[in-house]
Design a protein around this motif. Structure first.
Motif, PDB file in Angstrom:
ATOM      1  N   ASN A 132      -0.672   8.072   1.641  1.00  0.00           N
ATOM      2  CA  ASN A 132      -1.125   6.678   1.692  1.00  0.00           C
ATOM      3  C   ASN A 132      -2.601   6.583   2.040  1.00  0.00           C
ATOM      4  O   ASN A 132      -3.294   5.650   1.614  1.00  0.00           O
ATOM      5  CB  ASN A 132      -0.289   5.889   2.705  1.00  0.00           C
ATOM      6  CG  ASN A 132       1.033   5.412   2.124  1.00  0.00           C
ATOM      7  OD1 ASN A 132       1.160   5.237   0.917  1.00  0.00           O
ATOM      8  ND2 ASN A 132       2.012   5.219   2.981  1.00  0.00           N
ATOM      9  N   VAL A 162      -4.686   6.491  -1.122  1.00  0.00           N
ATOM     10  CA  VAL A 162      -4.714   5.158  -1.718  1.00  0.00           C
ATOM     11  C   VAL A 162      -5.640   4.241  -0.927  1.00  0.00           C
ATOM     12  O   VAL A 162      -6.461   3.512  -1.495  1.00  0.00           O
ATOM     13  CB  VAL A 162      -3.295   4.563  -1.790  1.00  0.00           C
ATOM     14  CG1 VAL A 162      -3.322   3.126  -2.314  1.00  0.00           C
ATOM     15  CG2 VAL A 162      -2.384   5.421  -2.668  1.00  0.00           C
ATOM     16  N   PRO A 167       2.740   6.912  -6.187  1.00  0.00           N
ATOM     17  CA  PRO A 167       2.505   6.784  -4.741  1.00  0.00           C
ATOM     18  C   PRO A 167       3.294   7.766  -3.886  1.00  0.00           C
ATOM     19  O   PRO A 167       2.826   8.154  -2.808  1.00  0.00           O
ATOM     20  CB  PRO A 167       2.912   5.336  -4.452  1.00  0.00           C
ATOM     21  CG  PRO A 167       2.625   4.622  -5.728  1.00  0.00           C
ATOM     22  CD  PRO A 167       3.032   5.604  -6.802  1.00  0.00           C
ATOM     23  N   LEU A 221      -2.810  -0.630  -2.940  1.00  0.00           N
ATOM     24  CA  LEU A 221      -2.349  -0.543  -4.331  1.00  0.00           C
ATOM     25  C   LEU A 221      -2.505  -1.912  -4.980  1.00  0.00           C
ATOM     26  O   LEU A 221      -2.071  -2.920  -4.429  1.00  0.00           O
ATOM     27  CB  LEU A 221      -0.890  -0.102  -4.368  1.00  0.00           C
ATOM     28  CG  LEU A 221      -0.315   0.189  -5.759  1.00  0.00           C
ATOM     29  CD1 LEU A 221      -0.829   1.521  -6.285  1.00  0.00           C
ATOM     30  CD2 LEU A 221       1.211   0.199  -5.715  1.00  0.00           C
ATOM     31  N   ALA A 264       0.070   2.075  -9.650  1.00  0.00           N
ATOM     32  CA  ALA A 264       1.247   2.949  -9.636  1.00  0.00           C
ATOM     33  C   ALA A 264       1.736   3.141 -11.064  1.00  0.00           C
ATOM     34  O   ALA A 264       1.855   2.175 -11.831  1.00  0.00           O
ATOM     35  CB  ALA A 264       2.353   2.336  -8.781  1.00  0.00           C
ATOM     36  N   ALA A 282       2.484   1.573  -0.128  1.00  0.00           N
ATOM     37  CA  ALA A 282       1.232   1.716  -0.877  1.00  0.00           C
ATOM     38  C   ALA A 282       0.554   0.359  -1.084  1.00  0.00           C
ATOM     39  O   ALA A 282      -0.674   0.251  -1.015  1.00  0.00           O
ATOM     40  CB  ALA A 282       1.503   2.392  -2.221  1.00  0.00           C
TER      41      ALA A 282
END
Length: 384
Positions: A179, A182, A174, A212, A194, A207
């Motif tokens: 960001n 993601v 990450p 995430l 991750a 994240a």
């Protein structure tokens, strides 16, 4: 023609059931019937006597670099993927996410094309793809080739979200990607994890806020948990919503560390993964990666300098070690290999349970030897 699997201890994904038979029709589980009913339908189709074995949902492995003598990076073809499935199916894996290790963008595109073709060809067990890299930390790259580590490619989002790859997992560091990257992937249904990361606890937290969903082989290729720097491991253990993959082979992490992880995370958030290389299901116990020879000795894959390079672990062995070495009851070990990764992939309405209308993806194994004897993928059986 219907198939009836009788005389087994059925683990339905939640509990063990005695005196039940499982009927399969048209690739699906049609019903569970009592032993008393079994004889009355004996003439309706094929009957397979499992002689007291355990019948469980087929295993779901979300990180498989290779198997059957094949590395996905090297054989990005339907034939190569078929061999990888063959290498793992004999150990109970009925859903695989073939995993591409960090490589060039051209290789990534070719891998995606192979996955698409395999899905179109109904290659048993292929339900998607896992791109492990190339947007990873140089410090925590492991055996990933440094010359291929890079910033996000302009075409990356398009590749990962092209729509014909089934489920898609992308492992990133990450701290090495925006960001927004993601967030965009997450919004489009990609499972972002991750891994191979030196991120701080705070960076992982940001994240997690934008999508995430998981942690690739927790503890490995990331800083350790420390008192003032929780880092990636601490963030993974602290977050109650995300999933953590664990390589339970006794080499990638100490069994005590694995037990701590299981106690720290909410039940249902730990997935067994193999991180398997070409040696699983193959006679030859060595292979090449980026021109280096990697040997598997006593189940441990490593370079000549001792650096771990994936594993020689199969999923049945992972279940056995989780049960016997981590001390978890067998049902929970089986859920960690089937139901929980199915939930992570958002496929738990199709696989991970033995219930009516679920895909007939099943594994039968001897409860004493923990050896797989038969598998079924969408109702198609194979003896091992």
């Amino acid at each position: 023609m219907a198939i009836l699997l009788k005389n087994a201890t059925v683990f339905d994904g939640e509990r063990f059931l005695e005196n039940q038979s499982v009927e399969i029709a048209n690739g699906k589980i049609s019903r569970l019937v009592s032993a008393a009913e079994t004889q009355s339908i004996a003439d309706e189709g094929q009957i397979i006597d499992l002689q007291g074995q355990i019948l469980a949902p087929g295993f779901v492995d979300v990180q498989v670099n290779g198997g059957g003598g094949v590395m996905f990076n090297d054989q990005r073809t339907v034939e190569g993927l078929t061999e990888i499935v063959r290498g793992h199916r004999q150990f109970g894996s009925t859903t695989l996410m073939p995993t591409l290790i960090t490589d060039s963008f051209d290789v990534m595109r070719e891998a995606a094309d192979a996955i698409s073709a395999a899905i179109n060809a109904n290659v048993p067990g292929i339900r998607g793809v896992h791109f492990e890299g190339p947007y990873l930390s140089l410090k925590r790259r492991g055996v990933h080739a440094p010359e291929f580590l890079r910033d996000v490619d302009d075409e990356a989002v398009g590749l990962f979200t092209r729509g014909d790859l089934g489920e898609v997992i992308v492992t990133v560091a990450p701290e090495c990607v925006p960001n927004e990257f993601v967030a965009t992937l997450s919004e489009k249904g990609v499972h972002v994890c991750a891994g191979h990361s030196a991120a701080t606890y705070e960076q992982i937290g940001e994240a997690l806020k934008v999508g995430l969903r998981g942690f690739t082989h927790l503890f490995n290729a990331m800083p350790p948990l420390a008192n003032r720097e929780p880092s990636v491991v601490g963030a993974g253990l602290d977050d109650v919503e995300s999933w953590c993959g664990l390589i339970v082979d006794g080499y990638h992490l100490h069994f005590a560390s694995a037990r701590i992880v299981v106690r720290a995370k909410p039940q249902g958030k730990i997935m067994l993964v193999t991180d398997a290389m070409a040696t699983v299901g193959a006679e030859e116990k060595h292979f090449n990666l980026y021109g280096d020879t990697i040997h598997a000795v006593d189940g441990r894959c490593a370079l000549d300098d001792g650096t771990l390079a994936g594993s020689d672990l199969d999923m049945m062995r992972a279940v056995e070690l989780t049960h016997k070495e981590l001390g978890l009851e067998l049902g929970e070990a089986l859920r960690m290999a089937s139901l929980y990764p199915a939930q992570f992939l958002r496929l738990d309405d199709k696989i991970g349970r033995i219930a009516p209308d679920y895909d007939a993806d099943l594994v039968a194994f001897d409860k004493d030897s923990m050896k797989v004897t038969q598998t079924w993928i969408k109702g198609e059986g194979e003896e091992h």
